[in-house]
Enzyme design. Structure first.
Site, PDB file in Angstrom:
ATOM      1  N   GLY A 183       0.936  -1.319   0.017  1.00  0.00           N
ATOM      2  CA  GLY A 183       0.032  -0.124   0.075  1.00  0.00           C
ATOM      3  C   GLY A 183       1.009   1.129   0.013  1.00  0.00           C
ATOM      4  CB  SER A 184       4.309   2.294  -0.563  1.00  0.00           C
ATOM      5  OG  SER A 184       4.526   1.898  -1.947  1.00  0.00           O
ATOM      6  CG  ASN A 185       2.259   3.203  -5.714  1.00  0.00           C
ATOM      7  OD1 ASN A 185       2.411   4.181  -6.208  1.00  0.00           O
ATOM      8  ND2 ASN A 185       2.959   2.151  -5.727  1.00  0.00           N
ATOM      9  CG  HIS A 223       2.279  -3.016 -15.221  1.00  0.00           C
ATOM     10  ND1 HIS A 223       1.544  -3.906 -14.696  1.00  0.00           N
ATOM     11  CD2 HIS A 223       3.283  -3.138 -15.950  1.00  0.00           C
ATOM     12  CE1 HIS A 223       2.390  -5.207 -15.072  1.00  0.00           C
ATOM     13  NE2 HIS A 223       3.538  -4.716 -15.867  1.00  0.00           N
ATOM     14  CG  ASN A 230      -3.130  -1.384 -13.155  1.00  0.00           C
ATOM     15  OD1 ASN A 230      -3.246  -1.451 -12.127  1.00  0.00           O
ATOM     16  ND2 ASN A 230      -2.457  -2.060 -13.989  1.00  0.00           N
TER      17      ASN A 230
END
Ligand code: GAR
Length: 340
Positions: free
Chosen positions: A12-14, A105, A103
């Site tokens: 969950g760092s983003n 990636h 998204n």
């Protein structure tokens, strides 16, 4: 205010980065986090940041997408950000939010995309192939995995001594810039600019700083072409917002789509100029420099830098004002006494 939801399955760092980038402003708000992993570390992190976080088992994601859509509607969600979300998204959700699901990636798509290509697998494959560059891509989600139109792409160099872990850390760093930037672009394409042309814009034009961003009308088509750009993607109406309509960009460059002022901290440019003219010149000039940096940093995607410049401009305006008052207070009696 545009509400966004983050879907995440892992660290969950983003997700955390998006909350820090947006939730202190008043334009974009991470209002909800959904996960498919009961014990994912992202859950605690988001709760600590005050973001409502809900776990749904994979059976719900697959067989009852209506439950997910109901939750999204009840939170007035306009845009969805997949931040390391490893669960298949059903067509019902993709269609309901067509053009509004992004998204992230960890490669330069279309390279290293598709089934099984996620997180560490991607970095291992890049190192094994001996590639000299990798990076991060934010793209619009379609029914084909990792194949939707690219919104932002950023590169990193792969050095001879890089490991999958060191490459992952470098890619994460560019992801933290690319994801907020891409979300701002999508939100800007959905929302007409809230602020009409102002005195602030006029000063920005005069000083040659990028404060004069053209308005983006609803359903505007922003066309950019690149080697892999197939068709222009026209989104359908999502539950809470107008239509997104964005064409993809060249795969190896950061896009330069126009932005509105969504989420930008105040520049204080007019006050900086007034203080420079009427009060104390040197701190006033420092204030102008900081004011000019607010919009330039913001449009480069450096939201923290923009907030810092805005605060600095405010401080230097106050310094200029105080020094101006002090010097005028001293000067007038001395002038009257004939000493000047
Ligand atoms: C990120 O590097 C993201 O690009 C990747 O998962 C990581 C999640 O990290 N996503 C994919 O591989 C999707 N195919 P985070 O949990 O620290 O944000």
């Amino acid at each position: 205010m545009t509400n966004i939801a983050v879907f995440a399955s892992g660290t969950g760092s983003n997700a955390v980065n998006l909350v820090k980038a947006f939730n202190s402003g008043n334009r974009i708000h991470v209002a909800l986090c959904l996960t498919d992993k009961e014990n994912a570390p992202v859950i605690e992190k988001m709760k600590d940041l005050g973001v409502e976080t809900i776990f749904f088992p994979r059976s719900v994601w697959k067989e009852e997408p209506q439950v997910i859509l109901d939750i999204l509607r009840s939170h007035d969600i306009s845009v969805i950000a997949l931040a390391g979300f490893l669960c298949f998204l059903s067509d019902e959700i993709v269609n309901a939010y067509e053009g509004k699901i992004l998204n992230i990636h960890p490669s330069l798509l279309p390279a290293y995309g598709g089934k099984g290509m996620h997180g560490a697998n991607v970095h291992k494959a890049v190192i094994e192939a001996g590639d000299l560059k990798s990076g991060a891509t934010v793209h619009i989600v379609t029914s084909e995995i990792d194949a939707g139109p690219i919104v932002v792409q950023k590169e990193v160099a792969v050095l001879p001594d890089d490991t999958p872990e060191s490459l992952e850390a470098k890619v994460h760093e560019v992801e933290y810039q690319a994801f907020p930037e891409a979300i701002m672009k999508i939100v800007a394409s959905l929302t007409p600019p809230a602020i009409p042309k102002s005195v602030d814009d006029a000063w920005a034009e005069a000083l040659g700083v990028p404060n004069n961003v053209p308005p983006i009308p609803k359903n505007d088509n922003i066309n950019q072409t690149g080697p892999t750009s197939p068709t222009s993607l026209t989104g359908q109406t999502a539950p809470t917002g107008p239509t997104a309509s964005i064409s993809p960009t060249a795969p190896t460059s950061t896009t330069s789509m126009a932005l509105t002022k969504e989420g930008m901290p105040p520049t204080y440019l007019v006050w900086s100029v007034i203080m420079t003219i009427l009060c104390c010149t040197i701190p006033g000039i420092v204030a102008i420099i900081n004011s000019a940096q607010v919009s330039s940093k913001f449009y480069q995607g450096d939201i923290e830098g923009a907030s810092r410049a805005s605060r600095n401009a405010e401080i230097w305006i106050i310094v200029s004002f105080v020094l101006g008052v002090i010097s005028n207070t001293l000067y007038i009696p001395l002038a009257l006494a004939g000493l000047f």
